[in-house]
Design a protein around this motif. Structure first.
Motif, PDB file in Angstrom:
ATOM      1  N   GLY A 180       2.940  -5.389  -1.337  1.00 52.72           N
ATOM      2  CA  GLY A 180       2.432  -5.478  -0.206  1.00 52.72           C
ATOM      3  C   GLY A 180       1.281  -6.524  -0.522  1.00 52.72           C
ATOM      4  N   TRP A 181       0.578  -6.282  -1.597  1.00 54.83           N
ATOM      5  CA  TRP A 181      -0.470  -7.420  -2.008  1.00 54.83           C
ATOM      6  C   TRP A 181       0.046  -8.691  -2.338  1.00 54.83           C
ATOM      7  N   MET A 182       1.361  -8.790  -2.927  1.00 53.79           N
ATOM      8  CA  MET A 182       1.893 -10.057  -3.349  1.00 53.79           C
ATOM      9  C   MET A 182       2.146 -10.802  -2.252  1.00 53.79           C
ATOM     10  N   LEU A 183       2.680  -9.999  -1.204  1.00 52.34           N
ATOM     11  CA  LEU A 183       3.187 -10.813   0.258  1.00 52.34           C
ATOM     12  C   LEU A 183       1.794 -11.304   0.941  1.00 52.34           C
ATOM     13  N   ALA A 184       0.888 -10.556   0.649  1.00 49.79           N
ATOM     14  CA  ALA A 184      -0.543 -11.041   1.474  1.00 49.79           C
ATOM     15  C   ALA A 184      -0.850 -12.338   1.009  1.00 49.79           C
ATOM     16  N   ILE A 185      -0.577 -12.768  -0.275  1.00 50.29           N
ATOM     17  CA  ILE A 185      -0.808 -14.104  -0.920  1.00 50.29           C
ATOM     18  C   ILE A 185       0.195 -14.954  -1.221  1.00 50.29           C
ATOM     19  N   ASN A 186       1.411 -14.598  -0.477  1.00 49.83           N
ATOM     20  CA  ASN A 186       2.842 -15.527  -0.809  1.00 49.83           C
ATOM     21  C   ASN A 186       2.623 -16.705  -0.345  1.00 49.83           C
ATOM     22  N   LYS A 187       1.735 -17.194   0.334  1.00 51.35           N
ATOM     23  CA  LYS A 187       1.865 -18.479   1.046  1.00 51.35           C
ATOM     24  C   LYS A 187       1.270 -19.565  -0.095  1.00 51.35           C
ATOM     25  N   SER A 188       0.177 -18.952  -1.056  1.00 49.44           N
ATOM     26  CA  SER A 188      -0.268 -19.655  -2.132  1.00 49.44           C
ATOM     27  C   SER A 188       0.501 -19.588  -3.289  1.00 49.44           C
ATOM     28  N   MET A 189       1.443 -20.303  -3.857  1.00 53.06           N
ATOM     29  CA  MET A 189       2.502 -20.201  -4.930  1.00 53.06           C
ATOM     30  C   MET A 189       1.838 -19.782  -6.347  1.00 53.06           C
ATOM     31  N   ASN A 190       0.398 -20.393  -6.542  1.00 50.35           N
ATOM     32  CA  ASN A 190       0.053 -20.046  -7.741  1.00 50.35           C
ATOM     33  C   ASN A 190      -0.548 -18.737  -7.865  1.00 50.35           C
ATOM     34  N   LEU A 191      -0.987 -18.001  -6.996  1.00 54.45           N
ATOM     35  CA  LEU A 191      -1.682 -17.028  -6.781  1.00 54.45           C
ATOM     36  C   LEU A 191      -0.745 -15.730  -6.974  1.00 54.45           C
ATOM     37  N   TRP A 192       0.540 -15.646  -6.017  1.00 53.18           N
ATOM     38  CA  TRP A 192       1.414 -14.681  -6.207  1.00 53.18           C
ATOM     39  C   TRP A 192       2.168 -14.707  -7.647  1.00 53.18           C
ATOM     40  N   ILE A 193       2.086 -15.791  -8.317  1.00 56.13           N
ATOM     41  CA  ILE A 193       2.811 -15.843  -9.579  1.00 56.13           C
ATOM     42  C   ILE A 193       1.943 -15.197 -10.431  1.00 56.13           C
ATOM     43  N   ILE A 194       0.501 -15.511 -10.302  1.00 56.95           N
ATOM     44  CA  ILE A 194      -0.321 -14.859 -11.419  1.00 56.95           C
ATOM     45  C   ILE A 194      -0.421 -13.400 -11.224  1.00 56.95           C
ATOM     46  N   TYR A 195      -0.469 -12.930  -9.945  1.00 52.28           N
ATOM     47  CA  TYR A 195      -0.423 -11.607  -9.681  1.00 52.28           C
ATOM     48  C   TYR A 195       0.935 -11.170 -10.509  1.00 52.28           C
ATOM     49  N   LEU A 196       2.291 -11.606 -10.107  1.00 45.24           N
ATOM     50  CA  LEU A 196       3.384 -11.096 -10.556  1.00 45.24           C
ATOM     51  C   LEU A 196       3.322 -10.871 -11.854  1.00 45.24           C
ATOM     52  N   MET A 197       2.895 -11.922 -12.622  1.00 46.71           N
ATOM     53  CA  MET A 197       2.995 -11.950 -14.230  1.00 46.71           C
ATOM     54  C   MET A 197       1.833 -10.643 -14.990  1.00 46.71           C
ATOM     55  N   ILE A 198       0.710 -10.775 -14.137  1.00 46.12           N
ATOM     56  CA  ILE A 198      -0.252  -9.665 -14.560  1.00 46.12           C
ATOM     57  C   ILE A 198       0.474  -8.243 -14.457  1.00 46.12           C
ATOM     58  N   TYR A 199       0.980  -8.032 -13.291  1.00 43.36           N
ATOM     59  CA  TYR A 199       1.585  -6.784 -12.717  1.00 43.36           C
ATOM     60  C   TYR A 199       2.666  -6.474 -13.623  1.00 43.36           C
ATOM     61  N   SER A 200       3.620  -7.474 -14.075  1.00 42.33           N
ATOM     62  CA  SER A 200       4.666  -7.286 -14.726  1.00 42.33           C
ATOM     63  C   SER A 200       4.468  -6.822 -16.267  1.00 42.33           C
TER      64      SER A 200
END
Length: 330
Positions: A180-200
Motif C-alpha cells: 500500500g505504501w509502495m502504491l502511494a508513491i508509484n508515480k515516482s519511479m525512483n521512490l518506489w524502487i528505493i522503497y522496494l530495495m530497502i523493504y526487500s
C-alpha cells in the motif's frame, strides 16, 4: 540453501522474465514477461513435493492466470480501438496488475499461499515478484481504483496480521501493508524502487533468520535457543519493519510521507501512519513473546557467544540510518 539443479534454471528464467517486462516498450512483450515469470515461479514452489506446496502452486496458477487473461483481453481491446484512450480499459488493466501483486481487495490468496510455502519461496514472492507489476503500474494513468487499493491494502495489511499465529501469514499481511505504501508513491519511479530495495533487504534478512531456526509459528519463537545478540538483532529488525525511527525501515516511509505531503494528501497519510502503528503492535507481540516467556537457553553461556555473520550484518543494516544522516550532513 539446498536446491535442485533444475531450480537454478527456473531462478534464471525468473530473473530474465522480469528483465523482459522492464525492457519492453509494448504491452504484449510485458505480458509475455509476466507469463514467463509465472511459469518459472510455479516449479520453484513445488521444489519439494508435498500437499501444501502443490496446493500453493495451484492457487498461484489460478490467480495469476485469471489476472493474465484479464490483462491480455484489455490489451487486445486497446489494440482493436487503435489506442483510443479509454479510462475503463486502463482501470481494468490496473485491476489485473493489483490481482498479480496481491493488493487489497484482491489479497486473499497471498497470505494463504505464504502459509503453504517454504521461507525461501516466500522471500521471492514478497520481493522479486512485485517488481514487474509495479513497473507496469507506474507507466499507467492513476485511477480511483489505485487510491482505493492503497487505503484497503494499508488497512487490511495492518488489521489482518493482528490475530495470526502463523509467522508466514503475518509476514504476508505485512507485505500487503508495505505494498500500500509502495502504491502511494508509484508515480515516482525512483521512490518506489528505493522503497522496494530497502523493504526487500529487511524482509530477506528476517525470513533468513526464521528459516535458519525453522520458525513458522509465534509460539515457537519463545522456545528458540537464541543468544541475546540474536534476540536483540531480531527485535531491531522487527522495529525496523514497522518503520520505527531511527532504524533503516523508517527511511522509505519518511520518503513516502514527504512525497505525499508535497501533493497535499494529508488525510490519506494520517490514515497510513495510524495503520503503521497497528503493524508495529503485532511485530512487538512476537518479540514480547520471545522476551517475556520461558527461554530454554542458559543465560550465562551467552557471554562469550560468537556473533554470527548474518546477525552482525542484520544489525549493521538496520542501524545504518543514523550513519546515512550523519554522512549527508558533510
Amino acid at each position: 540453501m539446498n536446491m535442485k539443479k533444475s531450480s537454478w534454471l527456473f531462478m534464471l528464467t525468473l530473473a530474465i522474465s522480469t528483465m523482459i517486462t522492464l525492457s519492453s516498450n509494448n504491452w504484449i512483450s510485458m505480458w509475455i514477461g509476466l507469463e514467463l515469470n509465472m511459469m518459472s515461479f510455479i516449479p520453484l514452489i513445488v521444489d519439494k513435493i508435498n500437499k501444501s506446496s502443490s496446493e500453493a502452486a495451484m492457487i498461484y496458477f489460478l490467480v495469476q492466470s485469471i489476472s493474465s487473461m484479464l490483462l491480455i483481453m484489455m490489451v487486445m481491446l486497446l489494440l482493436y480501438k487503435y489506442l483510443v484512450i479509454n479510462n475503463n480499459i486502463f482501470m481494468m488493466i490496473n485491476i489485473s496488475l493489483l490481482i498479480k501483486l496481491g493488493a487489497a481487495p484482491f489479497h486473499m490468496w497471498l497470505p494463504e499461499i505464504m502459509s503453504k510455502m517454504e521461507w525461501s519461496k516466500c522471500i521471492i514472492l514478497m520481493t522479486w515478484q512485485k517488481i514487474a507489476p509495479l513497473f507496469m503500474m507506474s507507466n499507467l494513468n492513476t485511477s480511483s481504483i489505485i487510491n482505493l487499493s492503497i487505503i484497503w491494502s494499508v488497512g487490511i495489511g495492518s488489521l489482518g496480521g493482528i490475530n495470526q499465529s502463523s509467522l508466514r501469514k503475518m509476514m504476508g499481511y505485512s507485505s500487503i501493508n508495505h505494498l500500500g505504501w509502495m502504491l502511494a508513491i508509484n508515480k515516482s519511479m525512483n521512490l518506489w524502487i528505493i522503497y522496494l530495495m530497502i523493504y526487500s533487504m529487511m524482509v530477506s534478512l528476517m525470513c533468513m533468520m526464521f528459516m535458519n531456526y525453522k520458525m513458522y509459528f509465534i509460539n515457537q519463537v519463545s522456545s528458540m535457543n537464541m543468544s541475546d545478540t540474536e534476540k536483540i538483532s531480531l527485535f531491531i529488525m522487527m522495529l525496523s519493519m514497522g518503520g520505527l525511527p531511527p532504524f533503516i525501515g523508517f527511511l522509505p516511509k519518511w520518503m513516502t510521507i514527504q512525497s505525499m505531503m508535497n501533493n497535499y494528501e494529508i488525510i490519506m497519510i494520517l490514515f497510513m501512519i495510524m495503520c503503521s502503528l497497528i503493524t508495529l503492535m503485532y511485530y512487538l507481540r512476537v518479540m514480547m513473546n520471545m522476551y517475556l516467556s520461558y527461554n530454554s537457553s542458559i543465560k550465562w553461556s551467552n557471554i562469550y557467544y560468537k556473533i554470527k555473520p548474518l546477525t552482525f550484518f542484520t544489525m549493521m543494516i538496520n542501524l545504518s540510518l543514523p550513519l546515512i544522516l550523519v554522512l549527508e550532513m558533510f
